[in-house]
Design a protein around this motif. Structure first.
Motif, mmCIF file in Angstrom:
data_model
loop_
_atom_site.group_PDB
_atom_site.id
_atom_site.type_symbol
_atom_site.label_atom_id
_atom_site.label_comp_id
_atom_site.label_asym_id
_atom_site.label_seq_id
_atom_site.Cartn_x
_atom_site.Cartn_y
_atom_site.Cartn_z
ATOM 1 N N HIS A 247 -4.926 6.157 -2.383
ATOM 2 C CA HIS A 247 -4.278 4.893 -2.039
ATOM 3 C C HIS A 247 -4.057 4.079 -3.309
ATOM 4 O O HIS A 247 -4.923 4.023 -4.187
ATOM 5 C CB HIS A 247 -5.163 4.105 -1.075
ATOM 6 C CG HIS A 247 -4.684 2.724 -0.805
ATOM 7 N ND1 HIS A 247 -5.272 1.605 -1.366
ATOM 8 C CD2 HIS A 247 -3.657 2.258 -0.040
ATOM 9 C CE1 HIS A 247 -4.647 0.524 -0.942
ATOM 10 N NE2 HIS A 247 -3.661 0.889 -0.142
ATOM 11 N N SER B 33 -8.999 5.322 -0.691
ATOM 12 C CA SER B 33 -8.774 6.721 -1.059
ATOM 13 C C SER B 33 -9.863 7.614 -0.478
ATOM 14 O O SER B 33 -10.983 7.173 -0.203
ATOM 15 C CB SER B 33 -8.740 6.885 -2.585
ATOM 16 O OG SER B 33 -7.561 6.326 -3.133
ATOM 17 N N SER C 45 0.841 -1.191 0.000
ATOM 18 C CA SER C 45 0.000 0.000 0.000
ATOM 19 C C SER C 45 0.882 1.248 0.000
ATOM 20 O O SER C 45 1.804 1.365 0.814
ATOM 21 C CB SER C 45 -0.903 0.019 1.236
ATOM 22 O OG SER C 45 -1.963 -0.894 1.101
ATOM 23 N N SER D 134 -15.392 -0.354 -8.551
ATOM 24 C CA SER D 134 -14.325 -1.347 -8.402
ATOM 25 C C SER D 134 -13.132 -0.761 -7.662
ATOM 26 O O SER D 134 -12.286 -0.111 -8.264
ATOM 27 C CB SER D 134 -13.868 -1.859 -9.778
ATOM 28 O OG SER D 134 -14.899 -2.530 -10.442
ATOM 29 N N PRO D 135 -13.042 -0.962 -6.348
ATOM 30 C CA PRO D 135 -11.825 -0.600 -5.630
ATOM 31 C C PRO D 135 -10.614 -1.340 -6.196
ATOM 32 O O PRO D 135 -10.756 -2.360 -6.890
ATOM 33 C CB PRO D 135 -12.121 -1.019 -4.192
ATOM 34 C CG PRO D 135 -13.621 -1.015 -4.097
ATOM 35 C CD PRO D 135 -14.090 -1.464 -5.444
ATOM 36 N N ALA D 136 -9.424 -0.845 -5.877
ATOM 37 C CA ALA D 136 -8.198 -1.378 -6.470
ATOM 38 C C ALA D 136 -8.058 -2.878 -6.282
ATOM 39 O O ALA D 136 -7.639 -3.598 -7.199
ATOM 40 C CB ALA D 136 -6.992 -0.650 -5.878
ATOM 41 N N ARG E 107 -13.374 5.605 -3.663
ATOM 42 C CA ARG E 107 -13.435 4.139 -3.640
ATOM 43 C C ARG E 107 -12.304 3.595 -2.776
ATOM 44 O O ARG E 107 -11.247 4.211 -2.639
ATOM 45 C CB ARG E 107 -13.306 3.536 -5.039
ATOM 46 C CG ARG E 107 -14.531 3.691 -5.938
ATOM 47 C CD ARG E 107 -14.484 4.938 -6.721
ATOM 48 N NE ARG E 107 -15.597 5.052 -7.675
ATOM 49 C CZ ARG E 107 -15.893 6.181 -8.312
ATOM 50 N NH1 ARG E 107 -15.190 7.290 -8.109
ATOM 51 N NH2 ARG E 107 -16.903 6.212 -9.145
ATOM 52 N N GLY E 108 -12.523 2.388 -2.241
ATOM 53 C CA GLY E 108 -11.472 1.725 -1.498
ATOM 54 C C GLY E 108 -10.989 2.550 -0.327
ATOM 55 O O GLY E 108 -11.772 3.037 0.479
ATOM 56 N N SER F 98 -17.155 0.247 0.361
ATOM 57 C CA SER F 98 -16.153 1.310 0.459
ATOM 58 C C SER F 98 -16.370 2.410 -0.563
ATOM 59 O O SER F 98 -15.684 3.438 -0.525
ATOM 60 C CB SER F 98 -14.744 0.720 0.273
ATOM 61 O OG SER F 98 -14.496 0.392 -1.088
ATOM 62 N N CYS F 99 -17.307 2.209 -1.488
ATOM 63 C CA CYS F 99 -17.563 3.203 -2.535
ATOM 64 C C CYS F 99 -18.508 4.289 -2.030
ATOM 65 O O CYS F 99 -19.502 4.002 -1.360
ATOM 66 C CB CYS F 99 -18.156 2.537 -3.771
ATOM 67 S SG CYS F 99 -17.045 1.369 -4.583
ATOM 68 N N TRP G 81 -15.933 -5.406 -0.491
ATOM 69 C CA TRP G 81 -15.343 -4.093 -0.748
ATOM 70 C C TRP G 81 -16.300 -3.055 -1.342
ATOM 71 O O TRP G 81 -15.996 -1.866 -1.354
ATOM 72 C CB TRP G 81 -14.122 -4.239 -1.670
ATOM 73 C CG TRP G 81 -12.909 -4.662 -0.917
ATOM 74 C CD1 TRP G 81 -12.509 -5.941 -0.635
ATOM 75 C CD2 TRP G 81 -11.930 -3.813 -0.312
ATOM 76 N NE1 TRP G 81 -11.356 -5.949 0.098
ATOM 77 C CE2 TRP G 81 -10.970 -4.643 0.305
ATOM 78 C CE3 TRP G 81 -11.774 -2.430 -0.237
ATOM 79 C CZ2 TRP G 81 -9.869 -4.133 0.992
ATOM 80 C CZ3 TRP G 81 -10.677 -1.929 0.439
ATOM 81 C CH2 TRP G 81 -9.742 -2.770 1.046
ATOM 82 N N ASP H 52 -6.841 3.067 -6.105
ATOM 83 C CA ASP H 52 -8.172 3.290 -5.546
ATOM 84 C C ASP H 52 -8.600 4.682 -6.002
ATOM 85 O O ASP H 52 -8.160 5.698 -5.451
ATOM 86 C CB ASP H 52 -8.122 3.254 -4.006
ATOM 87 C CG ASP H 52 -8.383 1.891 -3.415
ATOM 88 O OD1 ASP H 52 -9.098 1.087 -4.055
ATOM 89 O OD2 ASP H 52 -7.884 1.616 -2.313
#
Length: 279
Positions: A32, A80, A21, A51-53, A77-78, A192-193, A189, A73
């Motif tokens: 991120h 970030s 990371s 779609s996160p990383a 998202r994710g 996280s969006c 995940w 990210d």
């Protein structure tokens, strides 16, 4: 403030990812990225709207012998930060911050974007020199064109399921062809969006025309698309070939819009061929 949640079991997924990371700042937004390392040419990867990383891990793993994958990210998202706004210019500015601010990227990286990420990559490619650009199934909706085939309500409905607490079986109802691991990662995940990021990006699919940028994307550039994609139709692929004749066009068989998830062997093989020609 929009509700976002990174589940503890999602964070635990990072222990199984062969990447480090790293963090880059673009103004007030902290971004991120997952850096897979290696001595190859850096390949910065921009995923799609929800779609996160980490959901691109299975793609990045298959490229480590060829390039140094760095998966972003995207803001909202994710891991970030969220942003105040989510225009293509905002996303492209973030991408330049990664390209210029992450150690070891150098002056001539490769850029790969899928869906929303492909739109971002197209804009970023017009703003600074790159070794090459690969755009995978970019949304071709826009003013005066047909709507994006997945509705905003569908995206927000999937996000609501994730915020409530979903699992791979529920994800499989919407994405039955995906490998089980990818269904599990999406289940963990998706929450996280940022819903505002999804909403603003979807509005951009209707308000920002891909073809305003695509003809100016420098070569080498490749546009990859699913043979059965409702996002890049046969007519869209024909228009793309005509408006940027120096670019390569690659059709992925037996795949819809989610090309890497729908047909991983063919999509990854064709991507490797494309990147091999650019490295």
């Amino acid at each position: 403030m929009s509700t976002r949640c990174v589940r503890q079991d999602a964070l635990a997924d990072l222990a199984d990812i062969p990447a480090t990371s790293r963090w880059v700042r673009n103004g007030d937004v902290r971004l991120h990225v997952l850096d897979y390392g290696g001595s190859g040419v850096p390949l910065v990867v921009l995923p799609g709207i929800t779609s996160p990383a980490i959901t691109m891990d299975f793609v990045a793993r298959e490229l480590r012998d060829l390039v140094r994958p760095v998966v972003v990210d995207v803001r909202g998202r994710g891991l970030s930060d969220s942003g105040e706004t989510y225009s293509l210019q905002d996303y492209a500015s973030d991408t330049l911050a990664v390209l210029d601010g992450l150690p070891g990227i150098g002056t001539d990286p490769l850029l790969l974007g899928h869906s929303m990420g492909a739109r971002i990559a197209a804009v970023a490619a017009t703003l600074r020199p790159l070794r090459g650009t690969v755009l995978v199934d970019p949304p071709m909706s826009g003013p005066g064109r047909g709507p994006y085939p997945t509705t905003l309500a569908a995206f927000l409905g999937q996000l609501a399921e994730a915020q409530r607490g979903t699992d791979a079986d529920e994800v499989a109802r919407a994405w039955p062809r995906w490998p089980r691991r990818e269904q599990e990662l999406r289940a963990r995940w998706l929450s996280s969006c940022d819903p505002e990021a999804i909403r603003a990006t979807h509005e951009g699919f209707e308000a920002e025309d891909f073809f305003d940028t695509w003809p100016s994307v420098p070569t080498p550039a490749t546009l990859m698309y699913g043979a059965d994609s409702p996002v890049v139709t046969a007519e869209g692929a024909e228009e793309a070939a005509k408006t940027n004749p120096g670019a390569s066009m690659t059709e992925i068989p037996d795949a819809g819009h989610m090309v890497f998830w729908d047909n991983p062997p063919a999509a990854l093989s064709l991507l490797r061929e494309c990147l091999g020609a650019m490295t």
